[in-house]
Design a protein around this motif. Structure first.
Motif: not given
Length: 345
Positions: A31-39, A43-47, A196-200
């Protein structure tokens, strides 16, 4: 003297569900993911497919654009422009912002104002979740209540224009914008071939598709009385949004009393009823975001009635007495994993 909970995990992540990935034995792409502070949150998105990291950049770019249009915590935004013209004139906004305001007004209407997107003046008094958090005086709250009324949000659909009827009104999209951002991230991922992904987004979780082995994602529902990552039960979902609101997410304490961040548009104080948390399972995260706050404010009985009247929406209600109530569609799905909690229906 009051204490302000400033832990990054507690305030910024607002995580209400924890992904449980056990049971996947077939070798899958890393899986690849990226995270950061938004809104205002983590936030973290994992594909879980083979994918380029450019897709993650596109997804976060979409989140940032939504934030820049809808925030009230920066120097400028479309919502700030609308608020600054309150009582004076209509303001043209983007289709994004107009759609979210329109949906927010819809949930204000179906909840008879228990959810009210014009609650901004009260939110600004309390500032819970910021380093300016405080308990306002009764007089301060009394003075701001007359400016809270979703019926005074005027919409011009032909021109995407919005006007607040009374000077002093403030729209705050904090209870719905994350949900819209989640839906938009899902759209961006799908358009770029992700299956297939998780959006958090700070506890607003969207599951895109199933796990790579075609099984459902298993999510742990946060115990609202315990530390982060401790579960009261689990559910299995695919292609669903799961959003939780509760008294434990953000709060301040003063003189031994805790004040949580879900504020009543009617009296200006934190909502006080039997509930500790509500989790909403829906197709769209904008609906789950608004409904988690709406049903919490409505309370157990009226909240259950509202969800029962809707199609493709389920809910988990947790009371301060450790009782759990679920909607019919979760009967064969939700499983309690903590013996302190009892299923009551």
């Amino acid at each position: 003297m009051f204490k302000f909970k400033k832990s990054l995990l507690f305030i910024l992540t607002s995580l209400t569900l924890v992904l449980l990935l056990s049971g996947c034995t077939k070798k899958q792409p890393e899986p690849i993911s990226k995270e950061g502070l938004f809104l205002g949150t983590f936030c973290k998105i994992t594909i879980y497919d083979e994918a380029s990291r450019d897709i993650l950049e596109k997804a976060f770019d979409r989140i940032e654009k939504i934030e820049n249009k809808m925030t009230i915590n920066k120097s400028n935004s479309e919502i700030i422009n609308v608020n600054s013209k309150a009582g004076l004139d209509y303001v043209k906004v983007s289709p994004d912002t107009f759609y979210v305001i329109k949906q927010a007004k819809h949930y204000s209407e179906i909840s008879s104002g228990k959810f009210d997107v014009s609650i901004g003046p009260i939110v600004k008094l309390w500032n819970i979740g910021t380093d300016k958090a405080r308990v306002p005086s009764a007089k301060e709250i009394e003075d701001k209540i007359p400016f809270v009324d979703y019926k005074n949000i005027l919409l011009n659909e032909k021109e995407n224009k919005v006007m607040l009827k009374k000077k002093g009104m403030i729209i705050d999209l904090g209870a719905i914008a994350k949900g819209y951002a989640g839906d938009e991230v899902e759209r961006v991922l799908k358009e770029n071939g992700v299956e297939h992904a998780i959006i958090n987004l700070g506890g607003n979780i969207l599951t895109l598709g199933s796990k790579p082995d075609n099984k459902n994602w298993r999510l742990g529902v946060q115990n609202p009385f315990d530390s982060r990552g401790q579960h009261l039960g689990t559910i299995e979902v695919s292609d669903k949004s799961v959003v939780t609101s509760g008294i434990y997410e953000r709060y301040i304490e003063k003189d031994g009393k805790r004040y949580h961040h879900i504020l009543s548009p009617q009296n200006g104080y934190p909502v006080d009823n039997s509930l500790a948390s509500v989790s909403i399972i829906s197709d769209k995260s904008i609906d789950g975001d608004a409904l988690s706050t709406t049903t919490f404010a409505l309370g157990l009985e009226d909240g259950l009635k509202l969800i029962d009247s809707m199609e493709n929406v389920e809910a988990i209600f947790v009371t301060k007495d450790y009782d759990i109530y679920i909607t019919p569609g979760l009967k064969n799905n939700f499983k309690i994993t903590n013996e302190k909690f009892k299923l009551k229906n």
